[in-house]
Design a protein around this motif. Structure first.
Motif, PDB file in Angstrom:
ATOM      1  N   GLN A 256       0.615  -1.412  -0.015  1.00 55.96           N
ATOM      2  CA  GLN A 256       0.405   0.132  -0.468  1.00 55.96           C
ATOM      3  C   GLN A 256       0.693   1.196   0.039  1.00 55.96           C
ATOM      4  N   ALA A 260       0.827   3.822  -2.972  1.00 60.77           N
ATOM      5  CA  ALA A 260       1.441   5.224  -3.447  1.00 60.77           C
ATOM      6  C   ALA A 260       2.253   5.921  -3.685  1.00 60.77           C
ATOM      7  N   GLN A 269       0.330  12.943   1.434  1.00 55.63           N
ATOM      8  CA  GLN A 269      -0.973  13.082   0.528  1.00 55.63           C
ATOM      9  C   GLN A 269      -1.441  11.341   1.251  1.00 55.63           C
ATOM     10  N   LEU A 273      -4.584  10.034   2.568  1.00 54.00           N
ATOM     11  CA  LEU A 273      -5.591   9.290   1.826  1.00 54.00           C
ATOM     12  C   LEU A 273      -5.703   8.178   2.176  1.00 54.00           C
ATOM     13  N   ILE A 274      -4.409   7.131   1.837  1.00 60.56           N
ATOM     14  CA  ILE A 274      -4.022   5.836   1.875  1.00 60.56           C
ATOM     15  C   ILE A 274      -3.949   5.147   2.651  1.00 60.56           C
ATOM     16  N   PRO A 277      -6.191   5.750   6.668  1.00 64.47           N
ATOM     17  CA  PRO A 277      -7.976   5.761   7.224  1.00 64.47           C
ATOM     18  C   PRO A 277      -7.645   4.024   7.152  1.00 64.47           C
ATOM     19  N   GLN A 278      -7.315   3.584   6.228  1.00 59.97           N
ATOM     20  CA  GLN A 278      -6.885   2.535   6.745  1.00 59.97           C
ATOM     21  C   GLN A 278      -6.756   1.548   7.975  1.00 59.97           C
ATOM     22  N   LYS A 281      -9.007   2.331  10.877  1.00 67.07           N
ATOM     23  CA  LYS A 281      -9.949   1.683  10.698  1.00 67.07           C
ATOM     24  C   LYS A 281     -10.150   0.356  11.642  1.00 67.07           C
ATOM     25  N   THR A 357     -14.530  -2.594   4.281  1.00 63.75           N
ATOM     26  CA  THR A 357     -15.425  -2.431   2.349  1.00 63.75           C
ATOM     27  C   THR A 357     -14.602  -3.476   2.266  1.00 63.75           C
TER      28      THR A 357
ATOM     29  N   PHE B  95      -6.352  -0.334  -3.515  1.00 63.77           N
ATOM     30  CA  PHE B  95      -6.839   0.615  -1.847  1.00 63.77           C
ATOM     31  C   PHE B  95      -8.077   0.017  -1.464  1.00 63.77           C
ATOM     32  N   HIS B  97     -10.043   0.616   0.875  1.00 64.78           N
ATOM     33  CA  HIS B  97     -11.182   1.425   1.127  1.00 64.78           C
ATOM     34  C   HIS B  97     -11.267   2.333   0.757  1.00 64.78           C
ATOM     35  N   TYR B 139     -15.888  -2.536  -4.553  1.00 63.82           N
ATOM     36  CA  TYR B 139     -14.808  -2.264  -3.479  1.00 63.82           C
ATOM     37  C   TYR B 139     -13.642  -3.188  -4.697  1.00 63.82           C
TER      38      TYR B 139
END
Lengths: 360, 248
Positions: A256, A260, A269, A273-274, A277-278, A281, A357, B95, B97, B139
């Motif tokens: 990840q 990015a 960023q 953004l990447i 958030p993960q 969570k 998700t 990604f 999410h 997703y």
């Protein structure tokens, strides 16, 4: 031509539904299980009826102390002292101000959930705490000043917990990122701070904030005691948040970060953004766990002379007209703490579901 | 003149992991529009080589020039180079999410500062190209591996890159999904984008590559047009490697 053989009729399926079947499957599936079930039933039998009697059936809900005839809980004490439990020494005539803040909070949360416009959300996030402070503290727009020593009870508990949670969250994230940084000074500072704070009990930090900190200032410079406690609690909590968030960051696969980077995103960023958030969570259950324990730890402010809800109960028990009502008071406080902590944990579950998700 | 046309040039690139010498004097020049396939046994440094090109890996000696910009350790230079180079990974690295569409819109809006509306149009165009536009709102984890890899390719195309790097794009896929990804790659190759592809798909190499490179133990052992490469390998090591992967 096909030959069909007649098959023997099978026995009817045994009953696999209904209460009796369920009990047999779940409560009495083996001898050991049956013994445990019976022991539990006996325990409930011996504990529940007296408890319900004391709490509800034999309880006194109204009237004055002279009218008490029943053996159970005397809730009239709670009713009598309710305002003090909730507002501390906040002047009675001004109770509408904290009440209004509760309504503003509800509106704020509703707005944050429903509005999509980001600049508007940010504006609300700045405005909300300012408006809340103005109403509770006063001093402008003709509102009478209510000094922090008068704040108390559940109101103080909630203020301390909310400020601790909200202020520590961004600091904790920055500390967690700093701990992973490749810049040696940033990293050392972050690791040093986190490890120092985590190695010290909260009570020590509160003592330091209230007793040691003023020694560094000249006489006459008096910084509000509550403010000092809030700073101490925020920094303490930030260290714990940092460790929780670090766990989340470490769980994010290296791919990840690489994806990015390879797209040309800058460090901030890709974090915002990447990665975060993960990571956040994944961290929700632990974050909420740490918020819940902070909520309960706020009661330690009583050792530096602030009266949270627990301290208010202890205090009202020394009222000569109302002696001997400790049990009712503490049961009430227990209930309040439970309601708050349970709500937080339920809320965290719903947030987790909303952000999931992976399987949707 | 020829050096101006070079899209990628690596000169004497050396890299060490601690004491381990991963890349030994790698020299490689790739012209604009050229399709290069790199193969070799595992641990030969082929992935490391292409990961140096967008600075996912640092190198200690030598120099790399990408489309006229020398790759140096400077945040702005690195970002400038990365914004022209798309990379497709073995494990897709979508990604999870974000929806498929948001995966594609992210870099154009944040790195290339395009308006979101325009970015969505571009994204839908490329999703259409990789035949997956109907999944835009899903997703990534709801898609199959082959679909995910096609989304990853579309994600790279959205930044309109000069160069596409593929790091074993089909190795993590179930066999029945390999061809759907290779088809997209072949189509892409026919459009003239510069491609560097680490893969063991020899059929793909034969069909698409202008040049095939064989690496072993951090060195480029042999490079040739696909026909010569497969039919008349010069070195014993390549002969052995080809025997091993083509024998079954």
């Amino acid at each position: 031509m096909a030959v069909y053989e007649v098959k023997q009729a099978k026995p009817a399926p045994s009953n696999n539904r209904g209460l009796i079947y369920w009990c047999r499957q779940n409560l009495f599936s083996s001898i050991g299980n049956s013994i445990l079930t019976l022991l539990c039933l006996y325990f409930l039998y011996s504990v529940l009826p007296p408890l319900v009697n004391w709490l509800l059936i034999d309880a006194t809900w109204s009237g004055s102390q002279q009218d008490i005839v029943k053996e159970g809980a005397r809730w009239i004490f709670i009713i009598e002292k309710f305002d003090q439990f909730i507002y501390g020494f906040y002047p009675q005539a001004l109770h509408w101000r904290p009440n209004l803040v509760i309504i503003i909070t509800a509106l704020f949360i509703a707005a944050m959930m429903n509005f999509k416009h980001v600049p508007l959300k940010l504006a609300l996030m700045v405005l909300y705490p300012i408006i809340s402070i103005i109403f509770i503290y006063g001093g402008v727009f003709g509102l009478e000043v209510v000094d922090t020593p008068k704040w108390g009870g559940l109101m103080l508990t909630v203020i301390v917990a909310a400020v601790g949670i909200i202020a520590s969250f961004p600091i904790g994230i920055v500390l967690a990122l700093g701990r992973q940084s490749h810049m040696p000074i940033v990293k050392t500072l972050c690791v040093g701070f986190i490890e120092f704070v985590r190695g010290v009990p909260l009570i020590t930090i509160l003592f330091m904030a209230s007793v040691v900190l003023p020694l560094f200032f000249h006489d006459g410079i008096e910084f509000d005691k509550l403010l000092r406690a809030l700073i101490g609690i925020t920094l303490f909590q930030a260290a714990y948040i940092a460790e929780v968030v670090r766990g989340g960051l470490q769980a994010i696969p290296k791919g990840q970060y690489e994806a990015a980077k390879s797209m040309g995103l800058s460090y901030w960023q890709s974090m915002l953004l990447i990665i975060l958030p993960q990571a956040l969570k994944i961290s929700i259950p632990n974050l909420v766990g740490s918020f819940i324990s902070l909520f309960k730890d706020t009661t330690l402010v009583l050792i530096i002379g602030l009266f949270d809800i627990l301290a208010m109960v202890t205090l009202t028990n020394s009222d000569p007209e109302w002696l001997g009502y400790e049990v009712e008071g503490y049961v009430f406080v227990t209930f309040i703490y439970w309601v708050f902590c349970f709500s937080m944990s339920q809320y965290s579950k719903s947030v987790e579901r909303r952000f999931n998700t992976e399987l949707k | 003149m020829s050096s101006q046309q070079a899209m990628i040039s690596m000169e004497n690139v050396n890299k060490w992991y601690g004491d381990f010498h991963v890349l030994k004097d790698v020299n490689l020049t790739i012209k604009k529009g050229e399709k290069v396939v790199i193969c070799g046994p595992s641990g030969s440094g082929k992935s490391t080589t292409i990961r140096c090109l967008n600075h996912l890996e640092k190198f200690q000696q030598g120099n790399i020039v990408i489309n006229g910009t020398e790759l140096i350790e400077d945040v702005k230079v690195v970002r400038h180079i990365r914004s022209q180079v798309g990379m497709v990974f073995q494990h897709f690295n979508l990604f999870p999410h974000l929806t498929v569409l948001d995966n594609l819109v992210l870099a154009p809006t944040w790195v290339h500062k395009k308006p979101r509306k325009e970015a969505i149009e571009t994204a839908m165009y490329y999703l259409e190209r990789v035949k997956i536009a109907n999944q835009a709102k899903k997703y990534p984890n709801q898609l199959s591996g082959g679909q995910q890899q096609r989304v990853a390719i579309a994600r790279c195309l959205c930044i309109n890159p000069e160069i596409m790097l593929f790091d074993e794009p089909t190795s993590a896929l179930d066999p029945e999904m390999v061809s759907e990804v290779l088809d997209v790659m072949i189509e892409l190759a026919n459009e003239g984008i510069t491609m560097v592809c680490v893969t063991h798909e020899m059929g793909f190499a034969k069909k698409v590559a202008d040049r095939v490179i064989f690496m072993d133990q951090g060195q480029i052992i042999e490079e040739n047009d696909p026909e010569t490469f497969f039919e008349q390998p010069e070195s014993d090591r390549l002969q052995l490697f080809l025997d091993q992967i083509l024998s079954h």
